[in-house]
Design an enzyme around this catalytic site. Structure first.
Site, PDB file in Angstrom:
ATOM      1  N   LYS A 189     -14.010  17.615  11.048  1.00  0.00           N
ATOM      2  CA  LYS A 189     -14.854  17.733  12.233  1.00  0.00           C
ATOM      3  C   LYS A 189     -15.048  19.198  12.577  1.00  0.00           C
ATOM      4  O   LYS A 189     -14.130  19.873  13.044  1.00  0.00           O
ATOM      5  CB  LYS A 189     -14.229  16.985  13.411  1.00  0.00           C
ATOM      6  CG  LYS A 189     -15.110  17.010  14.632  1.00  0.00           C
ATOM      7  CD  LYS A 189     -15.198  15.653  15.285  1.00  0.00           C
ATOM      8  CE  LYS A 189     -16.480  15.520  16.074  1.00  0.00           C
ATOM      9  NZ  LYS A 189     -16.469  14.432  17.013  1.00  0.00           N
ATOM     10  N   THR A 209       0.870  -1.177   0.000  1.00  0.00           N
ATOM     11  CA  THR A 209       0.000   0.000   0.000  1.00  0.00           C
ATOM     12  C   THR A 209       0.907   1.227   0.000  1.00  0.00           C
ATOM     13  O   THR A 209       2.054   1.141   0.439  1.00  0.00           O
ATOM     14  CB  THR A 209      -0.896   0.045   1.248  1.00  0.00           C
ATOM     15  OG1 THR A 209      -0.032   0.144   2.385  1.00  0.00           O
ATOM     16  CG2 THR A 209      -1.736  -1.199   1.381  1.00  0.00           C
ATOM     17  N   GLU A 255      -5.786  -4.044  -0.284  1.00  0.00           N
ATOM     18  CA  GLU A 255      -5.975  -5.129   0.687  1.00  0.00           C
ATOM     19  C   GLU A 255      -7.148  -6.036   0.323  1.00  0.00           C
ATOM     20  O   GLU A 255      -7.382  -7.046   0.961  1.00  0.00           O
ATOM     21  CB  GLU A 255      -6.221  -4.545   2.093  1.00  0.00           C
ATOM     22  CG  GLU A 255      -5.009  -3.900   2.741  1.00  0.00           C
ATOM     23  CD  GLU A 255      -4.866  -2.406   2.426  1.00  0.00           C
ATOM     24  OE1 GLU A 255      -5.386  -1.959   1.367  1.00  0.00           O
ATOM     25  OE2 GLU A 255      -4.254  -1.691   3.229  1.00  0.00           O
ATOM     26  N   TRP A 266     -19.702  16.186  11.604  1.00  0.00           N
ATOM     27  CA  TRP A 266     -18.763  15.673  10.617  1.00  0.00           C
ATOM     28  C   TRP A 266     -19.134  16.217   9.248  1.00  0.00           C
ATOM     29  O   TRP A 266     -20.289  16.220   8.860  1.00  0.00           O
ATOM     30  CB  TRP A 266     -18.844  14.148  10.551  1.00  0.00           C
ATOM     31  CG  TRP A 266     -18.312  13.462  11.767  1.00  0.00           C
ATOM     32  CD1 TRP A 266     -19.047  12.831  12.734  1.00  0.00           C
ATOM     33  CD2 TRP A 266     -16.948  13.318  12.149  1.00  0.00           C
ATOM     34  NE1 TRP A 266     -18.223  12.311  13.698  1.00  0.00           N
ATOM     35  CE2 TRP A 266     -16.923  12.600  13.367  1.00  0.00           C
ATOM     36  CE3 TRP A 266     -15.734  13.742  11.587  1.00  0.00           C
ATOM     37  CZ2 TRP A 266     -15.738  12.278  14.027  1.00  0.00           C
ATOM     38  CZ3 TRP A 266     -14.564  13.420  12.247  1.00  0.00           C
ATOM     39  CH2 TRP A 266     -14.562  12.703  13.443  1.00  0.00           C
TER      40      TRP A 266
END
Ligand code: ADP
Length: 554
Positions: free
Chosen positions: A451, A196, A341, A456
């Site tokens: 935030k 990754t 993944e 959010w």
């Protein structure tokens, strides 16, 4: 006692060998091709490919490659890279695709951590390896593939050309005796490896088993998935080092599809030219590529309507882009979500049959989401308290997944044990909602969420909205510190070429569409949004650039 009932089917190993051998026998006349800058496409048949792949296996044997050895590639998309994709795992070794756009430091770390023993490098990428080879003691053999003068990682010129004394791919192939009998492999044997890109800490290694790739190929080809078939003409633009080009070269070969490889450094003009000339039917890429293609098609009028499916993912695709491709280009995009993944397929945004009668607006609202979970993958959304949230389209949490092609553990990386739950799920780090129809909508990567006060804000929501503005080419939204609200959104916007755009126009455009607290306090105009090594908006760089740009008290 009754006769045994269970386990009466063969325990046949799910390995890539079966796919290769079947294609070799069935599809010998089909075509594979690679773009060569300034020259006609290189073309050959599946029969040629199969023979060369067997010879390449002979080369690996002669080089002393053994089962489990990591054999790396540092290469553009090409037929040679496809030969490596098959010869390495079928020989029992592990195909390790290296991303040559990573920093020298990350690349050195990755090669050493994986313990690569052989590297196959394109001559055009040679300077990248030249700069670090002294720091990679496990690499005992380097094979050069001549694809053109150096164009990555250094100045073009003789001083960075690959040394003539290194073994050369075509010469090795010519001299090698082909392997006619593949070794018997176990389905849990390692087939491939990909790191990754490491947004935090060191890059982490993902190791694909034969079994994972085998099942993933079957699922990916399904009509209700990517719907790939032998009749497709696939153009490979997603780099073969980016999650195995989303696994499509494996699936395409399994099916005997015509496949065209993008060659060194393909640009939007190459994509349009190839798609038009070769009547491409299937080509995936990240949204930033399609944004550039859209501009070019608008300006120069390519006909790329032969494309029946553009899987688009890697980051969120704005709804406006999907709509534009349907209506102006005649090529349909399909939003998909996944990650390295996950081999990488997680979700796909296909309309269900009964949704086709819905009003257009509602259909696009569905297609702009990342879609429903693929067959073979279990998906749940878990909130901060560790509870699974309901599928109501509003409750947010982290996506957790499990399935036969999902990572169980990173390679030699005990520090990341916390990415896996005690009950056997992988924690993706992506935050999302799922609606009652099962369509997942990615809100953000955890680290990109903003935030503000107690609320959010989804940076993806705001930026895909901004990209719906007709004067906007690209937009990325990041958090900047704020004395009262902790964080506030900052919009970084790139206007389309030749237009004049005032920041105020963006705010006016957003005002009726967004909650007041989600409106960016500031819009900065940029020439380009910085991109990651796989072409996504690089918010890490933007956050760094605007770190001191605290929003004003308001
Ligand atoms: P990298 O870490 O280099 O970006 P990956 O391709 O593995 O490499 O990235 C996977 C991540 O990309 C996902 O976790 C998710 O955050 C993001 N992503 C992938 N597809 C989508 C999509 N369709 N919409 C939004 N985000 C996506």
């Amino acid at each position: 006692m009754s006769a045994p009932l269970d386990d009466l089917m063969m325990d046949y190993p799910l390995t890539l060998t079966q796919f290769f051998e079947r294609s070799r026998r069935l599809f010998g006349k089909k075509t594979l091709a690679t773009r060569r800058p300034g020259q006609p496409l290189f073309r050959y048949t599946y029969a040629d490919f199969a023979e060369r792949t067997r010879r390449l296996a002979g080369v690996l044997r002669d080089l002393g490659v053994r089962k489990g050895d990591r054999v790396a590639t540092l290469a553009w998309n090409s037929h040679r890279h496809l030969e490596l994709y098959w010869a390495i795992p079928l020989s029992g070794a592990v195909l390790h695709t290296l991303n040559f756009r990573l920093s020298a430091q990350d690349l050195t770390y990755i090669i050493n951590h994986a313990g690569d023993s052989v590297v196959f490098v394109d001559s055009s990428v040679w300077p990248v390896l030249a700069a670090i080879r002294d720091r990679c003691p496990s690499v005992r053999t380097i094979v050069v593939m001549h694809d053109g003068p150096p164009s990555v990682g250094g100045q073009a010129g003789a001083e960075v050309a690959a040394p003539a004394d290194l073994p050369e791919y075509e010469a090795l192939l010519e001299a090698a005796a082909p392997v006619r009998e593949w070794p018997t492999l176990g389905e849990r044997d390692a087939a491939g490896m990909c790191y990754t890109s490491g947004t935090t800490g060191h890059p982490k290694g993902v190791v694909y088993t034969h079994r994972a790739l085998y099942i993933h190929c079957l699922a990916q080809a399904m009509t209700d998935s990517f719907g790939l078939s032998e009749t497709d003409v696939i153009l490979h633009i997603v780099p073969m080092f980016h999650a195995n080009a989303w696994c499509v070269p494996f699936t395409g070969t399994m099916l005997g599809a015509t496949q065209i490889f993008g060659g060194p450094n393909p640009q939007p003009r190459d994509i349009c030219g190839l798609a038009q000339a070769e009547k491409v039917t299937f080509v995936g890429a990240v949204p930033t590529v399609w944004i550039a293609v859209k501009e070019l098609v608008d300006e120069e009028g390519y006909d790329i309507s032969s494309i029946r499916c553009i899987p688009i993912g890697g980051s969120a695709a704005p709804r406006s882009l999907l709509e534009h491709f349907d209506k102006q280009v005649g090529a349909s995009m399909m939003h998909a979500w996944g990650m390295t993944e996950m081999s990488p397929l997680g979700t796909l945004s296909r309309l269900k049959s009964y949704m086709r009668g819905w009003p257009e607006d509602q259909q696009y609202a569905v297609r702009a989401k990342q879609g429903y979970v693929s067959v073979g993958v279990d998906l749940r959304i878990v909130d901060d308290a560790g509870h699974e949230v309901v599928w109501d389209g509003a409750s947010m949490g982290e996506i957790q997944v499990r399935g036969p092609w999902i990572i169980r553990s990173y390679y030699d990386n005990p520090e990341s044990a916390d990415r896996f739950t005690a009950d056997g799920w992988f924690r993706t780090g992506d935050v999302a909602t799922v609606d009652p129809e099962g369509y997942v909508q990615i809100t953000d990567r955890t680290k990109d969420l903003i935030k503000s006060g107690g609320e959010w804000i989804s940076s993806i929501d705001v930026e895909t909205m901004i990209m719906g503005h007709p004067k906007v080419l690209e937009a990325a939204v990041i958090a900047v510190p704020h004395p009262r609200w902790v964080e506030r959104p900052l919009a970084c916007v790139v206007p389309r070429p030749g237009v004049t755009l005032e920041p105020r126009e963006i705010v006016d455009y957003l005002r009726p569409r967004l909650a007041k607290w989600a409106l960016p306090d500031e819009v900065v105009l940029l020439d380009a949004v910085p991109k990651t090594s796989v072409g996504k908006f690089d918010k890490k760089v933007l956050r760094e650039r605007f770190r001191d740009r605290a929003s004003k008290e308001s």
